[in-house]
Design an enzyme around this catalytic site. Structure first.
Site, PDB file in Angstrom:
ATOM      1  N   ASP A   8      72.771  59.925  35.842  1.00 17.40           N
ATOM      2  CA  ASP A   8      71.776  59.830  34.404  1.00 17.40           C
ATOM      3  C   ASP A   8      72.205  61.004  33.454  1.00 17.40           C
ATOM      4  OD1 ASP A   8      69.241  58.551  33.153  1.00 17.40           O
ATOM      5  OD2 ASP A   8      69.134  60.582  32.728  1.00 17.40           O
TER       6      ASP A   8
ATOM      7  N   ASN B  34      69.963  60.836  20.896  1.00 13.16           N
ATOM      8  CA  ASN B  34      69.827  59.699  19.896  1.00 13.16           C
ATOM      9  C   ASN B  34      68.613  59.918  18.870  1.00 13.16           C
ATOM     10  OD1 ASN B  34      71.257  57.758  21.111  1.00 13.16           O
ATOM     11  ND2 ASN B  34      69.824  57.042  22.454  1.00 13.16           N
TER      12      ASN B  34
ATOM     13  N   HIS C 276      71.866  56.782  17.037  1.00 14.02           N
ATOM     14  CA  HIS C 276      72.072  56.098  18.172  1.00 14.02           C
ATOM     15  C   HIS C 276      73.578  55.622  18.128  1.00 14.02           C
ATOM     16  CE1 HIS C 276      68.036  55.117  18.354  1.00 14.02           C
ATOM     17  NE2 HIS C 276      68.060  54.739  19.777  1.00 14.02           N
TER      18      HIS C 276
ATOM     19  N   ASP D 270      76.020  56.040  21.380  1.00 14.37           N
ATOM     20  CA  ASP D 270      76.942  55.324  21.668  1.00 14.37           C
ATOM     21  C   ASP D 270      78.352  55.936  22.035  1.00 14.37           C
ATOM     22  OD1 ASP D 270      75.362  53.220  21.556  1.00 14.37           O
ATOM     23  OD2 ASP D 270      75.923  52.414  19.877  1.00 14.37           O
TER      24      ASP D 270
ATOM     25  N   GLU E  84      71.341  54.966  29.494  1.00 15.08           N
ATOM     26  CA  GLU E  84      72.216  56.042  30.054  1.00 15.08           C
ATOM     27  C   GLU E  84      72.577  56.219  31.529  1.00 15.08           C
ATOM     28  OE1 GLU E  84      68.007  58.084  29.599  1.00 15.08           O
ATOM     29  OE2 GLU E  84      69.156  56.341  28.759  1.00 15.08           O
TER      30      GLU E  84
END
Length: 315
Positions: free
Chosen positions: A177, A185, A190, A194, A220
């Protein structure tokens, strides 16, 4: 196109080869069925074969049946060459697995036409297989990162569990994670998030061993499935990933970013299931987060004993 002629009569074989070469094809020749069978078992075997019915060692019908028994997604197109003109004989050849037939003595124009039909069928078959493979790839891949998606990585884990049981191998799964990903974010947007996910994908590709597999579980979170030798330190491959991520700078539209991973690792015994491994690795991941992040925690360390898995007795 590469075409194999399996014909024991030298004159007939030479005439067939001459017509086909004049039409621009690459021609291989076999003087009997056994020789042709050996050639057709090679990795780059011809995709179109002209098979004489009557041959020594292995006749045409036997050769056709053997070829059709091969486990392959790319079966060759078979044209049976025969002087047998009775309808029953033609049906016998087609029932054995031939795609088409050509009577002897052959007409050069008819030969070229039937080979052209075979070429079109081979091209159509290749296009269908390519379309099928593209659909399979699309169904098993995460659209953003190109990694296995959740369903595919869990299917892979299930298969690896079965393999580990059969061969007594050590199997480890790591739930990975990205630390504070929501902060990325929220702060940078975002699209930057990405880019971080895609860059992490490249780090995984360069840090994982050949027999390790990774998939995106969602958001994630990533799952790494790793097979190991008995007695190996199961933390090492996961800590190598963690360290490589921590040492990297991720280039994004918002500038270079530093990220870290927390990883929870669970080991599978002979009675492990996908669910028990996911639960154990999740719990270990939570412990890694609670202990300060950017670390690898082994699920078995929670009680200083191996996880009690279905079908196993805890020591």
């Amino acid at each position: 196109m590469r075409i194999l002629i399996a014909e024991d009569d030298f004159t007939s074989r030479a005439m067939l080869a001459a017509v086909l070469r004049k039409s621009g094809h690459e021609v291989l020749e076999a003087g009997n069925g056994a020789e042709a069978w050996e050639m057709l078992q090679q990795p780059q075997a011809p995709k179109l074969v002209i098979v004489d019915w009557m041959m020594p060692e292995l006749d045409g019908l036997e050769l056709v049946r053997l070829v059709r028994s091969l486990p392959t997604d790319h079966p060759p197109y078979l044209i049976m060459l025969t002087a047998k003109g009775e309808k029953a004989d033609i049906i016998t050849g087609l029932d054995a697995g031939a795609n088409d037939y050509l009577g002897k003595p052959f007409d050069p124009g008819e030969l070229r036409a039937r080979v052209e039909v075979g070429s079109r069928m081979i091209e159509m078959q290749a296009a269908l297989i390519a379309s099928r493979e593209a659909l399979v790839h699309q169904a098993t891949r995460d659209p953003l990162t190109g990694m296995f998606n959740r369903r595919a990585i869990l299917d892979h884990l299930d298969k690896e569990l079965a393999h580990a049981r059969r061969h007594g191998e050590l199997l480890a799964v790591g739930m990975c994670d990205i630390d504070h990903f929501k902060r990325i974010n929220d702060t940078h947007g975002h699209q930057t998030g990405d880019e971080v996910l895609c860059s992490l994908t490249q780090i995984f590709k360069h840090s994982l061993r050949q027999h390790d597999t990774v998939g995106r579980m969602g958001g994630e979170e990533f799952l790494v499935v790793s097979t190991m030798q008995a007695g190996a330190d199961c933390r090492l491959p996961f800590d190598r990933i963690r360290q490589l991520v921590a040492d990297s700078r991720i280039a994004t539209r918002s500038g270079d970013l530093a990220i870290t991973l927390s990883i929870g690792v669970a080991l599978a015994g002979s009675g492990a299931t996908v669910d028990t491994l996911l639960e154990a690795s999740d719990l270990a991941l939570y412990r890694a987060k609670g202990a300060g992040r950017n670390r690898v925690v082994l699920a078995q360390d929670q009680e200083d004993t191996p996880i009690s898995l279905p079908g196993e007795d805890a020591p």
